[in-house]
Design an enzyme around this catalytic site. Structure first.
Site, PDB file in Angstrom:
ATOM      1  N   ILE A  59       1.098  -1.454   0.296  1.00 21.99           N
ATOM      2  CA  ILE A  59       0.022  -0.253  -0.126  1.00 21.99           C
ATOM      3  C   ILE A  59       1.156   1.088  -0.204  1.00 21.99           C
ATOM      4  CG2 ILE A  59       0.204  -0.120   2.050  1.00 21.99           C
ATOM      5  CD1 ILE A  59      -3.157   1.125   2.390  1.00 21.99           C
ATOM      6  N   SER A  60       0.522   2.233  -0.968  1.00 17.86           N
ATOM      7  CA  SER A  60       1.249   3.308  -0.925  1.00 17.86           C
ATOM      8  C   SER A  60       1.651   4.230   0.396  1.00 17.86           C
ATOM      9  CB  SER A  60       1.512   4.314  -2.395  1.00 17.86           C
ATOM     10  OG  SER A  60       0.796   3.616  -3.352  1.00 17.86           O
TER      11      SER A  60
END
Ligand code: SAH
Length: 225
Positions: free
Chosen positions: A72-73
């Site tokens: 997940i960024s």
């Protein structure tokens, strides 16, 4: 907000909300000024998108593994890319790289009509179920090779790529509406964020911005590797 999240879906406690508020404070300190983006990220429980094992750390400004060698960024990166997009309500937005579904949910909370594509089936299925469970009906998920875009729904007002590309896929430029914007990290192994505006049928303006490090943008569906 045009879209709202179903808060019954997973537990979102006062503690989570407190940690989220601190994260938003940190994003402000790091230079994010877009109030709509900050508000959407303060509303959205990031821990819903992470494995239980990372729940305590969900509000650190860090990327985390989401399985299938993907991440997940980092919240700062999500805020940075989303602020660049300057999404207007009802904009048709294509996201390439659904991953956990978090970025797609942020866009949905901004009132966009979101189309998101993922090349890995397991991630696609999980994000689709999660987004539906959160009541984010304005996000449509597709299992596709995002380098080809989604021609049947083009043109898009905005396109965001959340994996590091070696070059800008031609199909994405073609599927941009005139006046539309593509935000894409380009480079290997480090990427520069590019903000590309389609100024006319044939002309594009390419602005190169800050450096980031994303998971790689890969061609084809995962099964075909
Ligand atoms: N936006 C995501 C970030 C996920 S990481 C989030 O909010 O969690 C990037 C994702 O891009 C990975 O899930 C990876 O599988 C996907 N990806 C990489 N190349 C792709 C391609 N050609 N088409 C679609 N998805 C791709």
């Amino acid at each position: 907000m045009p879209a709202h999240i179903n808060e019954q879906a997973v537990e979102d406690t006062y503690r989570h909300k407190g940690m989220r508020r601190q994260l938003i404070g940190l994003l402000r300190k790091k230079g994010i000024t877009d109030e709509k983006v900050l508000e959407a990220m303060e509303t959205l429980p990031r821990h819903f998108f992470l494995d239980k094992a990372f729940e305590e750390r969900a509000y650190e400004d860090k990327p985390f593994p989401i399985g299938n060698e993907q991440t997940i960024s980092q919240p700062y990166t999500v805020a940075y890319q989303t602020a660049l997009l300057r999404v207007q309500k009802r904009d048709k937005v294509l996201e390439v790289g659904t991953g956990s579904g978090y970025q797609a949910a942020v866009l949905a909370l901004l009132g966009a009509r979101v189309y998101t594509v993922e090349r890995q089936e397991a991630l696609y299925l999980r994000a689709k179920k999660l987004l539906k469970g959160l009541g984010l009906g304005n996000v449509r998920c597709y299992l596709r090779d995002g380098s080809k875009g989604l021609p049947e729904f083009a043109p898009f007002d905005r396109i965001i790529v959340t994996a590091g590309a070696k070059e800008v896929p031609e199909a994405l430029l073609e599927q941009l509406a005139t006046g539309g914007m593509l935000v894409i990290p380009v480079g290997d192994p480090v990427q520069r964020m590019h903000c590309i505006t389609r100024v006319s049928d044939t002309e594009y303006q390419d602005e190169k911005l800050a450096a980031f490090r994303f998971v790689p943008f890969l061609k084809g569906l995962e099964k075909e590797d």
